[in-house]
Design an enzyme around this catalytic site. Structure first.
Site: not given
Length: 324
Positions: A59, A84, A128
């Site tokens: 990410e 998340d 999540h």
């Protein structure tokens, strides 16, 4: 007008903007396969691998690459897959994207859209199912978008893609199957304008994102009990429509803010505080917040249901405000 799901509305908005502006492209995990929720289905076939880029599972790399691409003139849609996961890219988002225009005296333009499907998702548990949009309203330089209908999702995503500011787009993943009408040509919806869900006189209920349908259901239940609720869906949390909320509370004198996020430190506290600051404490006869308790989201469906706000909990909270 065509009836589509919320997920399809987002797909159509991104599709329209990529056809309109060749600078727009998308990057993230599995986007070339259509995305986790089908948000980019068919994009690879139409736009090719130069504009639909599946990335490694990193990410921080995705966020950093998106920023770099924006600085050289493109307009990336950064897909975080699930909200998340953005925690792995907080330095790039908070220290770079949010601040780079200021740090470079306006010479840098971080025109990125960061899409982050958020909120409770059945049986997805604590890593999540988080709802942390309030974090990002605290950070100067970021626009925070929280739609709840297919039409709003489409119109707000068009505005986000065209914006010169970095926009965090919180897709309500639990509402992806929700159906509604979307225009063939999607017009942008301005940031900072609430949607008036229902007119009422006894109390104001302010909400946003995935919990909005439950609030609308609660308003129907309250009407059957003789309580008239004025319901506002903020649609964006920064900027947010202070004028509409204050005008409503000035009439009803009672305010309930409902969000899916944990109540402690949630954006509901900001709404209540600003209303009291603007109207004065004497103008508000009663006020309350309703959200999740400060616990991790559990995996078990029964426990998940117990902590999540729903229509019955909204009705109970509203009745306490009105009837005392």
């Amino acid at each position: 007008m065509t009836e589509v799901t919320l997920a399809e509305a987002a797909r159509l908005a991104a599709l329209q903007e990529m056809r309109r502006d060749p600078r727009v492209w998308v990057l993230g995990e599995d986007v070339a396969r259509g995305g986790l929720f089908g948000q980019y289905r068919g994009f690879l076939d139409e736009f090719g691998p130069a504009r639909v880029v599946s990335t490694p599972i990193s990410e921080s790399t995705i966020m950093g690459a998106g920023l770099g691409a924006a600085l050289v003139g493109t307009r990336p849609i950064i897909e975080m897959r699930i909200f998340d996961f953005v925690m792995c890219a907080m330095d790039e988002l908070v220290n770079q994207i949010a601040k780079i225009r200021y740090m470079f005296g306006g010479q840098a333009r971080p025109a990125v859209v960061v899409r982050m499907p958020h909120g409770i998702w059945r049986n997805s548990a604590a890593q999540h199912s988080q709802t942390l949009e309030g974090w990002f309203t605290h950070i100067p330089g970021l626009v925070v978008v929280t739609p709840s209908t297919p039409a709003d999702t489409a119109g707000l995503l068009v505005s986000a893609i065209r914006s010169e500011d970095p926009v965090l787009f919180f897709d309500p993943k639990n509402l992806f199957p929700l159906k509604g009408e979307v225009a063939e040509t999607i017009e942008p919806i301005p940031f900072g304008q609430a949607r008036h869900v229902r007119q009422g006189t006894d109390l104001t209920i302010v909400t946003w994102s995935a919990i909005t349908p439950a609030v609308a259901e609660a308003a129907e239940m309250l009407a059957a009990r003789g309580i008239s609720a004025d319901v506002l869906d903020l649609r964006t949390l920064w900027p947010w429509d202070e004028d509409a909320v204050c005008a409503s509370v000035a009439r009803t004198r009672r305010l309930l803010v409902v969000h899916e996020a944990v109540t402690t430190g949630g954006f509901g506290a900001e709404v209540l505080a600003r209303v009291v600051e603007r109207l004065g404490p004497g103008a508000v006869a009663a006020a309350a917040r309703l959200g999740q308790p400060r616990v991790p989201v559990p995996f078990a469906p029964a426990l998940e249901d117990a902590l999540k706000p729903d229509a019955d909990k909204v009705v109970d909270a509203a009745e306490r405000l009105v009837r005392g």
